[in-house]
Enzyme design. Structure first.
Site, PDB file in Angstrom:
ATOM      1  N   VAL A   1      43.322  39.735  32.389  1.00 61.42           N
ATOM      2  CA  VAL A   1      42.493  40.301  31.325  1.00 61.42           C
ATOM      3  C   VAL A   1      41.278  41.014  31.936  1.00 61.42           C
ATOM      4  CG1 VAL A   1      41.146  39.814  29.240  1.00 61.42           C
ATOM      5  CG2 VAL A   1      43.284  38.604  29.636  1.00 61.42           C
ATOM      6  N   CYS A   2      40.689  40.431  32.962  1.00 57.72           N
ATOM      7  CA  CYS A   2      39.530  41.045  33.619  1.00 57.72           C
ATOM      8  C   CYS A   2      39.911  42.376  34.261  1.00 57.72           C
ATOM      9  CB  CYS A   2      38.949  40.107  34.665  1.00 57.72           C
ATOM     10  SG  CYS A   2      38.375  38.534  33.991  1.00 57.72           S
ATOM     11  N   ASP A   3      41.070  42.403  34.896  1.00 59.71           N
ATOM     12  CA  ASP A   3      41.619  43.614  35.497  1.00 59.71           C
ATOM     13  C   ASP A   3      41.788  44.692  34.417  1.00 59.71           C
ATOM     14  OD1 ASP A   3      43.804  44.493  37.991  1.00 59.71           O
ATOM     15  OD2 ASP A   3      44.131  45.332  36.001  1.00 59.71           O
TER      16      ASP A   3
ATOM     17  N   THR B   1      38.402  46.012  32.987  1.00 59.87           N
ATOM     18  CA  THR B   1      37.690  46.901  33.905  1.00 59.87           C
ATOM     19  C   THR B   1      38.391  48.251  34.007  1.00 59.87           C
ATOM     20  OG1 THR B   1      36.923  44.951  35.080  1.00 59.87           O
ATOM     21  CG2 THR B   1      36.691  47.064  36.218  1.00 59.87           C
TER      22      THR B   1
END
Length: 172
Positions: free
Chosen positions: A64-66, A69
Protein backbone atom coordinates in the site's frame (compact mmCIF):
# COMPACT_ATOMS: atom_id res chain seq x y z
CA UNK A 1 4.86 13.83 28.21
CA UNK A 2 3.36 13.03 24.82
CA UNK A 3 -0.34 12.70 24.41
CA UNK A 4 -1.53 9.17 23.55
CA UNK A 5 -4.72 8.29 21.72
CA UNK A 6 -5.57 4.64 22.37
CA UNK A 7 -7.62 2.78 19.80
CA UNK A 8 -7.32 5.75 17.44
CA UNK A 9 -6.20 3.38 14.72
CA UNK A 10 -5.89 -0.30 13.87
CA UNK A 11 -3.60 -2.71 12.04
CA UNK A 12 -5.65 -5.54 10.52
CA UNK A 13 -8.32 -4.82 13.11
CA UNK A 14 -5.93 -4.81 16.10
CA UNK A 15 -5.92 -1.56 18.10
CA UNK A 16 -2.95 0.79 17.92
CA UNK A 17 -1.96 3.78 20.05
CA UNK A 18 -1.09 7.03 18.28
CA UNK A 19 1.26 9.41 20.08
CA UNK A 20 0.98 13.17 19.73
CA UNK A 21 -1.69 15.78 19.15
CA UNK A 22 -4.67 15.33 16.86
CA UNK A 23 -4.08 18.02 14.22
CA UNK A 24 -7.07 19.60 12.52
CA UNK A 25 -7.75 21.74 9.46
CA UNK A 26 -6.88 25.34 10.31
CA UNK A 27 -4.04 24.43 12.68
CA UNK A 28 -0.55 25.71 11.99
CA UNK A 29 1.56 22.76 10.86
CA UNK A 30 4.42 21.89 13.20
CA UNK A 31 7.90 22.37 11.77
CA UNK A 32 10.02 19.26 11.31
CA UNK A 33 13.60 18.12 10.88
CA UNK A 34 13.59 15.03 8.68
CA UNK A 35 16.53 13.25 7.10
CA UNK A 36 17.09 13.64 3.37
CA UNK A 37 20.10 11.39 3.77
CA UNK A 38 22.53 10.70 6.60
CA UNK A 39 24.04 14.20 6.51
CA UNK A 40 21.24 16.51 5.35
CA UNK A 41 17.93 17.40 6.95
CA UNK A 42 14.84 19.11 5.59
CA UNK A 43 12.38 21.41 7.35
CA UNK A 44 9.23 23.25 6.34
CA UNK A 45 11.39 26.30 5.56
CA UNK A 46 12.97 24.36 2.67
CA UNK A 47 9.57 24.40 0.95
CA UNK A 48 8.54 27.96 1.86
CA UNK A 49 5.92 29.53 -0.37
CA UNK A 50 4.78 26.21 -1.81
CA UNK A 51 1.65 24.19 -1.21
CA UNK A 52 2.78 20.97 0.47
CA UNK A 53 1.16 17.55 0.33
CA UNK A 54 2.74 15.36 3.01
CA UNK A 55 2.04 11.69 2.37
CA UNK A 56 2.93 9.63 5.44
CA UNK A 57 3.53 5.89 5.05
CA UNK A 58 4.54 3.27 7.64
CA UNK A 59 7.17 1.62 5.39
CA UNK A 60 7.97 2.25 1.74
CA UNK A 61 8.64 -1.47 1.21
CA UNK A 62 5.01 -2.55 1.65
CA UNK A 63 2.35 -2.80 -1.03
CA UNK A 64 0.00 0.00 0.00
CA UNK A 65 2.87 2.38 0.81
CA UNK A 66 4.48 1.61 -2.55
CA UNK A 67 1.20 2.25 -4.39
CA UNK A 68 0.49 5.44 -2.42
CA UNK A 69 3.91 6.90 -3.23
CA UNK A 70 3.72 5.94 -6.91
CA UNK A 71 0.25 7.51 -7.18
CA UNK A 72 1.39 10.83 -5.73
CA UNK A 73 4.50 10.72 -7.94
CA UNK A 74 2.17 10.51 -10.97
CA UNK A 75 0.02 13.38 -9.68
CA UNK A 76 3.04 15.61 -8.96
CA UNK A 77 3.71 16.38 -12.63
CA UNK A 78 0.13 17.66 -13.07
CA UNK A 79 0.24 20.07 -10.13
CA UNK A 80 2.99 22.46 -11.20
CA UNK A 81 5.98 24.09 -9.54
CA UNK A 82 3.95 25.71 -6.75
CA UNK A 83 3.39 22.30 -5.14
CA UNK A 84 5.78 19.89 -3.47
CA UNK A 85 4.85 16.35 -2.49
CA UNK A 86 6.76 14.91 0.44
CA UNK A 87 6.58 11.26 1.47
CA UNK A 88 7.54 10.66 5.09
CA UNK A 89 8.35 7.27 6.61
CA UNK A 90 10.56 5.85 9.35
CA UNK A 91 12.57 3.91 6.76
CA UNK A 92 16.30 4.57 6.63
CA UNK A 93 17.31 7.09 3.94
CA UNK A 94 19.27 4.27 2.21
CA UNK A 95 16.11 2.20 1.86
CA UNK A 96 14.15 5.20 0.58
CA UNK A 97 16.80 6.00 -2.04
CA UNK A 98 17.00 2.36 -3.14
CA UNK A 99 13.22 2.15 -3.44
CA UNK A 100 12.99 5.40 -5.45
CA UNK A 101 15.63 4.17 -7.88
CA UNK A 102 13.94 0.80 -8.35
CA UNK A 103 10.46 2.36 -8.67
CA UNK A 104 11.50 5.23 -10.94
CA UNK A 105 9.99 7.73 -8.50
CA UNK A 106 11.53 11.13 -9.20
CA UNK A 107 8.89 13.80 -8.47
CA UNK A 108 8.17 13.01 -4.82
CA UNK A 109 10.69 13.92 -2.12
CA UNK A 110 11.20 11.09 0.37
CA UNK A 111 12.13 12.13 3.90
CA UNK A 112 12.97 9.90 6.85
CA UNK A 113 11.66 10.12 10.42
CA UNK A 114 14.01 7.33 11.57
CA UNK A 115 16.21 9.23 14.02
CA UNK A 116 13.77 10.18 16.76
CA UNK A 117 10.25 9.89 15.31
CA UNK A 118 9.89 13.65 15.89
CA UNK A 119 7.61 14.08 12.88
CA UNK A 120 5.32 11.30 14.03
CA UNK A 121 5.16 12.75 17.55
CA UNK A 122 4.51 16.34 16.46
CA UNK A 123 1.94 15.41 13.79
CA UNK A 124 0.21 12.89 16.08
CA UNK A 125 0.81 9.86 13.87
CA UNK A 126 3.55 7.92 15.69
CA UNK A 127 2.37 4.35 16.29
CA UNK A 128 3.56 3.50 19.80
CA UNK A 129 3.50 -0.25 19.24
CA UNK A 130 5.64 -0.21 16.07
CA UNK A 131 7.59 3.08 16.23
CA UNK A 132 6.38 3.75 12.67
CA UNK A 133 4.22 6.60 11.40
CA UNK A 134 0.53 5.95 10.69
CA UNK A 135 -0.66 6.28 7.11
CA UNK A 136 -1.93 9.82 6.74
CA UNK A 137 -2.13 12.84 4.45
CA UNK A 138 -1.56 16.47 5.39
CA UNK A 139 -2.05 19.32 2.91
CA UNK A 140 -0.48 22.63 3.93
CA UNK A 141 -1.03 25.97 2.27
CA UNK A 142 1.90 28.24 1.34
CA UNK A 143 1.87 29.61 4.92
CA UNK A 144 1.94 26.11 6.48
CA UNK A 145 -1.65 26.15 7.68
CA UNK A 146 -3.36 22.75 7.48
CA UNK A 147 -5.95 22.72 4.70
CA UNK A 148 -6.62 18.96 4.70
CA UNK A 149 -5.95 16.16 7.19
CA UNK A 150 -6.63 12.45 6.83
CA UNK A 151 -5.25 10.03 9.40
CA UNK A 152 -6.44 6.61 8.40
CA UNK A 153 -8.26 4.43 10.90
CA UNK A 154 -6.85 1.22 9.42
CA UNK A 155 -3.13 1.10 8.62
CA UNK A 156 -3.53 -1.22 5.62
CA UNK A 157 -6.08 0.92 3.73
CA UNK A 158 -5.42 3.49 1.01
CA UNK A 159 -5.95 7.20 1.66
CA UNK A 160 -8.53 9.23 -0.26
CA UNK A 161 -6.27 10.27 -3.14
CA UNK A 162 -8.93 12.33 -4.91
CA UNK A 163 -9.81 14.37 -1.82
CA UNK A 164 -6.13 15.08 -1.11
CA UNK A 165 -5.45 16.21 -4.69
CA UNK A 166 -8.64 18.33 -4.67
CA UNK A 167 -7.43 20.00 -1.46
CA UNK A 168 -4.11 20.84 -3.13
CA UNK A 169 -5.82 22.21 -6.26
CA UNK A 170 -8.12 24.40 -4.14
CA UNK A 171 -5.03 26.20 -2.83
CA UNK A 172 -3.56 26.99 -6.26
Amino acid sequence: MSQERSNAATFKGNPLTLVGPELKVGDQAPDFALSKNLLETASLQDYAGKVKLISVVPSIDTGVCDAQTRRFNEEASKLGDGVVILTVSADLPFAQARWCGAAGVDRVVLLSDYKDNSFGKSYGVLIKEFQLDMRSIFVLDADNKLAYVQVLNEMTEHPDYEAAIAAVKSLL
